[in-house]
Design an enzyme around this catalytic site. Sequence first.
Site, mmCIF file in Angstrom:
data_model
loop_
_atom_site.group_PDB
_atom_site.id
_atom_site.type_symbol
_atom_site.label_atom_id
_atom_site.label_comp_id
_atom_site.label_asym_id
_atom_site.label_seq_id
_atom_site.Cartn_x
_atom_site.Cartn_y
_atom_site.Cartn_z
ATOM 1 N N ASN A 42 0.844 -1.200 0.000
ATOM 2 C CA ASN A 42 0.000 0.000 0.000
ATOM 3 C C ASN A 42 0.875 1.246 0.000
ATOM 4 O OD1 ASN A 42 -2.185 1.754 0.210
ATOM 5 N ND2 ASN A 42 -2.205 1.663 2.443
ATOM 6 N N TYR A 113 -3.166 6.791 -13.290
ATOM 7 C CA TYR A 113 -3.525 6.080 -12.066
ATOM 8 C C TYR A 113 -4.297 4.801 -12.391
ATOM 9 C CZ TYR A 113 -5.887 5.261 -7.564
ATOM 10 O OH TYR A 113 -6.382 4.695 -6.413
ATOM 11 N N GLU A 149 -5.201 13.486 4.130
ATOM 12 C CA GLU A 149 -4.727 14.822 3.773
ATOM 13 C C GLU A 149 -4.469 14.929 2.277
ATOM 14 O OE1 GLU A 149 -1.407 16.057 6.065
ATOM 15 O OE2 GLU A 149 -2.419 15.811 8.008
#
Length: 213
Positions: A42, A113, A149
Amino acid sequence: MKDLGAQEAIYVAGDMGKPEDCERTIQTASDKLGGLDYIILNHWGSSHKRGKFPKVWDADPDMDFLADYTNINYLSHVRLASLALPMLKKSQGNITVVTGLLGKVPNPTFTFYTGAKFALDGFFSSLRCEMKPHNVSITLAVLGSVDTEGLRGAIQDLGESAREYFMKTVAQPQDTAKVIIEGATLRKREIYHPSYTRATCILRAIAPSIVEK
């Protein structure tokens, strides 16, 4: 980690885009832990070069960026898993790959992506078949947006009402982490979180042209 009850926590600082750092990470796990039962992949990188919000690929077909992004967000996952496989085969362990809804459903402003996430699905779904004789399970965690964030920074260019609507659909980090850990422990084939990710994937399989609009 110790605050949550772990007896010991070991970290390795490195750039997963560098093969030597991937090798050092897995070697540290072997040396310090004596093996691996689970590996959760991850990590993410390079995307900040694009600015706050992605644009259509044709507006900026930056191949150097794409090569770097693919290296970190696809090839390094494959590299880490490959290095860990001897230990995981010995322990009959689990590889969990954190991917995303855009690894199942194409999106017109996230081409770089989406390409990397589709590649993760293809490689690790194929590897799952190869690892069945060794009883190594592979879990794909198909996630929607998570309140981080980084996400909040990425949507700053959206209007206020659009941001507010978008944030209503995001998952919380603590809940997401729990779902990932549970899925890996139970050796699930795929995890979908939040629930709309599964529904969207089913809709794409049934009516791809509608989803692509």
